[in-house]
Design a protein around this motif. Structure first.
Motif, PDB file in Angstrom:
ATOM      1  N   THR A  63      58.799  37.263  58.836  1.00  0.00           N
ATOM      2  CA  THR A  63      57.757  38.061  58.183  1.00  0.00           C
ATOM      3  C   THR A  63      56.478  38.068  59.019  1.00  0.00           C
ATOM      4  N   THR A  64      56.127  36.912  59.551  1.00  0.00           N
ATOM      5  CA  THR A  64      54.932  36.805  60.393  1.00  0.00           C
ATOM      6  C   THR A  64      55.040  37.715  61.604  1.00  0.00           C
ATOM      7  N   GLN A  65      56.208  37.736  62.217  1.00  0.00           N
ATOM      8  CA  GLN A  65      56.420  38.561  63.402  1.00  0.00           C
ATOM      9  C   GLN A  65      56.289  40.046  63.077  1.00  0.00           C
ATOM     10  N   PHE A  66      56.862  40.452  61.936  1.00  0.00           N
ATOM     11  CA  PHE A  66      56.784  41.864  61.559  1.00  0.00           C
ATOM     12  C   PHE A  66      55.341  42.279  61.293  1.00  0.00           C
ATOM     13  N   LEU A  67      54.622  41.485  60.519  1.00  0.00           N
ATOM     14  CA  LEU A  67      53.239  41.825  60.183  1.00  0.00           C
ATOM     15  C   LEU A  67      52.357  41.848  61.427  1.00  0.00           C
ATOM     16  N   THR A  68      52.582  40.910  62.318  1.00  0.00           N
ATOM     17  CA  THR A  68      51.799  40.867  63.560  1.00  0.00           C
ATOM     18  C   THR A  68      52.095  42.091  64.421  1.00  0.00           C
ATOM     19  N   ASP A  69      53.378  42.428  64.558  1.00  0.00           N
ATOM     20  CA  ASP A  69      53.759  43.617  65.331  1.00  0.00           C
ATOM     21  C   ASP A  69      53.203  44.892  64.695  1.00  0.00           C
ATOM     22  N   LYS A  72      49.522  45.139  65.562  1.00  0.00           N
ATOM     23  CA  LYS A  72      49.377  45.516  66.970  1.00  0.00           C
ATOM     24  C   LYS A  72      49.722  46.991  67.171  1.00  0.00           C
ATOM     25  N   GLY A  73      50.769  47.446  66.456  1.00  0.00           N
ATOM     26  CA  GLY A  73      51.164  48.845  66.557  1.00  0.00           C
ATOM     27  C   GLY A  73      50.080  49.776  66.039  1.00  0.00           C
ATOM     28  N   ASP A  74      49.495  49.426  64.909  1.00  0.00           N
ATOM     29  CA  ASP A  74      48.413  50.243  64.349  1.00  0.00           C
ATOM     30  C   ASP A  74      47.214  50.287  65.287  1.00  0.00           C
ATOM     31  N   ASN A  75      46.857  49.130  65.834  1.00  0.00           N
ATOM     32  CA  ASN A  75      45.730  49.086  66.772  1.00  0.00           C
ATOM     33  C   ASN A  75      45.991  49.967  67.994  1.00  0.00           C
ATOM     34  N   SER A  76      47.230  49.946  68.463  1.00  0.00           N
ATOM     35  CA  SER A  76      47.608  50.751  69.633  1.00  0.00           C
ATOM     36  C   SER A  76      47.521  52.240  69.328  1.00  0.00           C
ATOM     37  N   GLU A  77      48.017  52.646  68.145  1.00  0.00           N
ATOM     38  CA  GLU A  77      48.023  54.056  67.765  1.00  0.00           C
ATOM     39  C   GLU A  77      46.600  54.581  67.548  1.00  0.00           C
ATOM     40  N   VAL A  78      45.749  53.758  66.974  1.00  0.00           N
ATOM     41  CA  VAL A  78      44.358  54.160  66.765  1.00  0.00           C
ATOM     42  C   VAL A  78      43.665  54.383  68.105  1.00  0.00           C
ATOM     43  N   ARG A  79      43.908  53.467  69.041  1.00  0.00           N
ATOM     44  CA  ARG A  79      43.255  53.573  70.348  1.00  0.00           C
ATOM     45  C   ARG A  79      43.728  54.807  71.124  1.00  0.00           C
ATOM     46  N   VAL A 111      47.981  46.443  55.995  1.00  0.00           N
ATOM     47  CA  VAL A 111      48.738  45.356  56.618  1.00  0.00           C
ATOM     48  C   VAL A 111      47.866  44.101  56.745  1.00  0.00           C
ATOM     49  N   ALA A 112      46.613  44.277  57.139  1.00  0.00           N
ATOM     50  CA  ALA A 112      45.706  43.141  57.293  1.00  0.00           C
ATOM     51  C   ALA A 112      45.475  42.425  55.964  1.00  0.00           C
ATOM     52  N   THR A 113      45.318  43.202  54.898  1.00  0.00           N
ATOM     53  CA  THR A 113      45.126  42.610  53.569  1.00  0.00           C
ATOM     54  C   THR A 113      46.346  41.800  53.159  1.00  0.00           C
ATOM     55  N   LEU A 114      47.528  42.365  53.394  1.00  0.00           N
ATOM     56  CA  LEU A 114      48.772  41.666  53.060  1.00  0.00           C
ATOM     57  C   LEU A 114      48.937  40.429  53.932  1.00  0.00           C
ATOM     58  N   SER A 117      46.823  37.561  52.708  1.00  0.00           N
ATOM     59  CA  SER A 117      47.340  36.960  51.478  1.00  0.00           C
ATOM     60  C   SER A 117      48.521  36.037  51.744  1.00  0.00           C
ATOM     61  N   MET A 118      49.149  36.191  52.918  1.00  0.00           N
ATOM     62  CA  MET A 118      50.310  35.375  53.260  1.00  0.00           C
ATOM     63  C   MET A 118      49.997  34.401  54.396  1.00  0.00           C
ATOM     64  N   ASN A 119      48.691  34.205  54.647  1.00  0.00           N
ATOM     65  CA  ASN A 119      48.243  33.247  55.661  1.00  0.00           C
ATOM     66  C   ASN A 119      48.692  33.602  57.076  1.00  0.00           C
ATOM     67  N   VAL A 120      48.794  34.902  57.351  1.00  0.00           N
ATOM     68  CA  VAL A 120      49.114  35.376  58.699  1.00  0.00           C
ATOM     69  C   VAL A 120      47.811  35.848  59.348  1.00  0.00           C
ATOM     70  N   PRO A 121      47.470  35.335  60.528  1.00  0.00           N
ATOM     71  CA  PRO A 121      46.216  35.724  61.178  1.00  0.00           C
ATOM     72  C   PRO A 121      46.147  37.224  61.462  1.00  0.00           C
ATOM     73  N   VAL A 122      45.013  37.830  61.176  1.00  0.00           N
ATOM     74  CA  VAL A 122      44.795  39.246  61.478  1.00  0.00           C
ATOM     75  C   VAL A 122      44.468  39.357  62.960  1.00  0.00           C
ATOM     76  N   THR A 123      45.107  40.307  63.642  1.00  0.00           N
ATOM     77  CA  THR A 123      44.893  40.456  65.078  1.00  0.00           C
ATOM     78  C   THR A 123      44.326  41.830  65.418  1.00  0.00           C
ATOM     79  N   GLN A 124      43.517  41.852  66.448  1.00  0.00           N
ATOM     80  CA  GLN A 124      42.974  43.107  66.974  1.00  0.00           C
ATOM     81  C   GLN A 124      43.676  43.484  68.282  1.00  0.00           C
ATOM     82  N   GLU A 125      44.725  42.778  68.610  1.00  0.00           N
ATOM     83  CA  GLU A 125      45.445  43.025  69.846  1.00  0.00           C
ATOM     84  C   GLU A 125      46.284  44.303  69.755  1.00  0.00           C
ATOM     85  N   THR A 126      46.694  44.804  70.902  1.00  0.00           N
ATOM     86  CA  THR A 126      47.563  45.976  70.991  1.00  0.00           C
ATOM     87  C   THR A 126      48.879  45.559  71.654  1.00  0.00           C
TER      88      THR A 126
END
Length: 201
Positions: A63-69, A72-79, A111-114, A117-126
């Motif tokens: 779950t952590t891997q999916f949320l992190t990916d 990162k995917g959202d950050n990439s698409e926005v950029r 995704v960041a809010t979720l 809530s599950m103790n997964v660090p929010v990332t700004q990476e792409t």
């Protein structure tokens, strides 16, 4: 006779005084006990609520891997969307870039809010592969930019749709699989838009 009457009155007064003191002593004790008991009951009642409020789900490795990916995917698409909105040679590409910024920006918030809530660090990476595409697009302009951008978005969104569909069918917590399922139609809209632009170029 007078002495007997005076003694009788004094004895009666003393008895009344003792009775009054006895009543006061009896009244004071229960009040103190009741206050202490009530305080203890309030403390005990508050404890479960506090525990419930601080308890949340913790994501496992998958779950952590999916949320992190996903972040990162959202950050990439926005950029890359911002880049297309600025450098696109056609209005269609510019509008598509703006669509990516808006849709993936809103999705990133969810995704960041979720994740929080599950103790997964929010990332700004792409994503690393997205960084390569972005770097290549920066060196292009005009029709060449539009074609490279649209081709990249077709390829990228096909991969994203497959990943989100797979996640929706996984055994991860319901809030995660539910979000994945709800995201697929938006990703499909992006793919459809990119394919239309690809055909018209």
């Amino acid at each position: 006779m007078k002495q007997s009457l005076a003694l009788y009155l004094m004895t009666g007064a003393a008895a009344l005084s003792l009775a009054a003191c006895g009543d006061n002593a009896t009244t004071d004790t229960p009040v103190a006990d009741t206050t202490a008991t009530t305080g203890a009951m309030m403390d005990n009642a508050a404890a479960p609520a506090t525990t419930a409020e601080t308890t949340g789900m913790t994501a496992d490795a998958h779950t952590t891997q999916f949320l992190t990916d996903a972040m990162k995917g959202d950050n990439s698409e926005v950029r890359v969307g911002k880049l297309a909105a600025q450098k696109g040679a056609t209005q269609g590409v510019k509008d598509f870039g703006t669509m990516l910024v808006n849709d993936h920006g809103a999705h990133m918030d969810k995704v960041a809010t979720l994740a929080k809530s599950m103790n997964v660090p929010v990332t700004q990476e792409t994503k690393a592969e997205a960084d390569e595409v972005y770097k290549r697009l920066q060196g292009l302009s005009g029709a060449e930019f539009d074609k490279a951008f649209v081709d990249a978005m077709v390829k990228d969104h096909k991969k994203d749709i497959a990943a989100y569909q797979e996640e929706a069918k996984s055994s991860d917590p319901a809030p995660v699989t539910g979000l994945a399922e709800q995201t697929v139609p938006t990703l499909q809209k992006h793919l459809d838009t990119a394919e239309k632009l690809q055909k018209s170029s």
